[in-house]
Design an enzyme around this catalytic site. Structure first.
Site, PDB file in Angstrom:
ATOM      1  N   ASP A  25       0.832  -1.208   0.000  1.00 41.34           N
ATOM      2  CA  ASP A  25       0.000   0.000   0.000  1.00 41.34           C
ATOM      3  C   ASP A  25       0.866   1.256   0.000  1.00 41.34           C
ATOM      4  OD1 ASP A  25      -2.375   1.393  -0.040  1.00 41.34           O
ATOM      5  OD2 ASP A  25      -2.669   1.327   2.130  1.00 41.34           O
ATOM      6  N   HIS A  42       2.176   3.280  -9.128  1.00 39.98           N
ATOM      7  CA  HIS A  42       1.928   1.861  -9.432  1.00 39.98           C
ATOM      8  C   HIS A  42       3.067   1.289 -10.279  1.00 39.98           C
ATOM      9  CE1 HIS A  42      -1.891   2.235  -7.542  1.00 39.98           C
ATOM     10  NE2 HIS A  42      -2.458   2.947  -8.503  1.00 39.98           N
ATOM     11  N   LEU A 136      10.596 -20.812  -5.057  1.00 37.75           N
ATOM     12  CA  LEU A 136       9.727 -19.865  -4.353  1.00 37.75           C
ATOM     13  C   LEU A 136       8.377 -19.878  -5.068  1.00 37.75           C
ATOM     14  CD1 LEU A 136       9.261 -17.266  -2.482  1.00 37.75           C
ATOM     15  CD2 LEU A 136      10.100 -15.930  -4.424  1.00 37.75           C
TER      16      LEU A 136
HETATM   17  C1  IPE Z   1      -5.443  -2.781  -0.091  1.00 41.03           C
HETATM   18  O1  IPE Z   1      -5.099  -1.440  -0.321  1.00 41.03           O
HETATM   19  C2  IPE Z   1      -5.473  -3.536  -1.380  1.00 41.03           C
HETATM   20  C3  IPE Z   1      -4.211  -3.650  -2.109  1.00 41.03           C
HETATM   21  C4  IPE Z   1      -3.024  -3.276  -1.702  1.00 41.03           C
HETATM   22  C5  IPE Z   1      -4.318  -4.280  -3.388  1.00 41.03           C
HETATM   23  P1  IPE Z   1      -6.197  -0.294  -0.387  1.00 41.03           P
HETATM   24  O2  IPE Z   1      -5.445   0.962  -0.533  1.00 41.03           O
HETATM   25  O3  IPE Z   1      -7.197  -0.619  -1.420  1.00 41.03           O
HETATM   26  O4  IPE Z   1      -6.864  -0.399   1.067  1.00 41.03           O
HETATM   27  P2  IPE Z   1      -7.833   0.605   1.846  1.00 41.03           P
HETATM   28  O5  IPE Z   1      -8.979   0.924   0.940  1.00 41.03           O
HETATM   29  O6  IPE Z   1      -7.048   1.824   2.173  1.00 41.03           O
HETATM   30  O7  IPE Z   1      -8.224  -0.138   3.083  1.00 41.03           O
HETATM   31  C1  IPE Z   2      -1.683   0.175  -3.341  1.00 39.11           C
HETATM   32  O1  IPE Z   2      -1.442   1.535  -3.355  1.00 39.11           O
HETATM   33  C2  IPE Z   2      -1.938  -0.381  -4.726  1.00 39.11           C
HETATM   34  C3  IPE Z   2      -3.324  -0.796  -4.978  1.00 39.11           C
HETATM   35  C4  IPE Z   2      -4.306  -0.785  -4.131  1.00 39.11           C
HETATM   36  C5  IPE Z   2      -3.595  -1.271  -6.322  1.00 39.11           C
HETATM   37  P1  IPE Z   2      -2.629   2.600  -3.353  1.00 39.11           P
HETATM   38  O2  IPE Z   2      -3.006   2.874  -4.755  1.00 39.11           O
HETATM   39  O3  IPE Z   2      -3.723   2.141  -2.468  1.00 39.11           O
HETATM   40  O4  IPE Z   2      -1.893   3.852  -2.727  1.00 39.11           O
HETATM   41  P2  IPE Z   2      -2.488   4.885  -1.685  1.00 39.11           P
HETATM   42  O5  IPE Z   2      -2.975   4.101  -0.503  1.00 39.11           O
HETATM   43  O6  IPE Z   2      -3.588   5.610  -2.375  1.00 39.11           O
HETATM   44  O7  IPE Z   2      -1.323   5.752  -1.347  1.00 39.11           O
HETATM   45 MG    MG Z   3      -4.133   2.429  -0.481  1.00 32.30          MG
END
Ligand code: IPE
Ligand code: IPE
Ligand code: MG
Length: 249
Positions: A25, A42, A136
């Protein structure tokens, strides 16, 4: 295979976690902080996955599971969702041959029915190609949700035991999407939030949880080592007392 899980038997506690599960995240915030579009985060995040896969191989970790797209991430703006899909396709195109050459098995779990046919075909081909690799196992959770997993497993369990009215944990577990892997020893969430966000709900029952403020694109092998070091200082009691553990040593 005899069924064993952290709630039915006390598992062995390995020094190096056998299975590490990560919520990657903070990609969006990483980019925003740099005045870049979220997608740049990303793209950078895919590089971090590559680094961590290599680090896991070097450390003898057997299973690495990463949350790439949750069943709730469809709620994001359409452009971001479609870019994430495209990125997934490119990553498969670029990485699968390398993974195969390094004896890495790739699995993709989640409700794949919502993905387009081309992506589904690529996933099937990649899984088939790497199926017998042993160094792995990398599992990518895509359109995955812990509740989806439990519900689909219940459906299969009920179908497998017609007429039954009572079920045991042992009967459900083989139908979970990741039945091929032991439960995670170490869970890592980057990006500062301290929540599970519908990741592996069943499997995390006794997993050690580790949260870091580091945004996923900044996650390195050193950061992985910090998480492993924290794991190594935990006392995994699985319901028993600390005194019982001391005696067993
Ligand atoms: C969780 O991250 C899902 C992934 C990393 C794929 P999110 O950014 O979607 O989670 P929330 O919405 O903050 O809980
Ligand atoms: C995690 O990073 C990747 C996915 C959920 C696909 P985020 O896109 O949730 O990044 P933040 O949380 O908005 O910084
Ligand atoms: Mg996020």
């Amino acid at each position: 295979m005899k069924y064993s899980s952290s709630t039915t038997a006390v598992p062995e506690v390995p020094k190096v976690p056998r299975h590490v599960a990560i919520i990657m995240d903070g990609n969006g915030r990483w980019a925003t902080k740099r005045f870049l579009p979220r997608v740049a985060g990303h793209v950078k995040g895919v590089e971090a996955v590559r680094t961590v896969v290599e680090a896991c191989v070097q450390r003898g970790i057997e299973y690495l599971t990463v949350f790439a797209f949750s069943s709730e991430n469809w709620r994001r703006p359409e452009e971001e969702v479609s870019l994430l899909m495209r990125l997934f396709v490119t990553a498969l195109e670029r990485e699968v041959a390398k993974m195969h050459a390094n004896n890495i098995r790739l699995k993709v779990v989640g409700d794949l029915s919502r993905f387009d046919a081309k992506l589904r075909e690529m996933i099937a081909t990649a899984e088939r190609k790497t199926a017998n690799n042993t160094r792995l196992t990398v599992t990518v959770c895509a359109n995955y949700g812990g509740r989806w997993d439990i519900m689909q497993a219940i459906g299969k369990m009920v179908a497998a035991h017609p007429g039954a009215t009572d079920y045991a944990e042992e009967q459900l577990a083989p139908h979970l999407a990741m039945a091929y892997a032991p439960e995670p020893d170490l869970f890592i969430r980057t990006g500062g939030e301290e929540r599970i966000s519908n990741f592996l709900l069943w499997q995390l029952a006794y997993t050690e949880l580790y949260f870091t403020d580091t945004y996923w694109p900044d996650f390195t092998s050193e950061k992985l080592d910090e998480a492993i070091a924290s794991y190594q200082h935990r006392e995994r009691r699985f319901g028993r007392t600390g005194e019982q553990l001391a005696k067993a040593k």
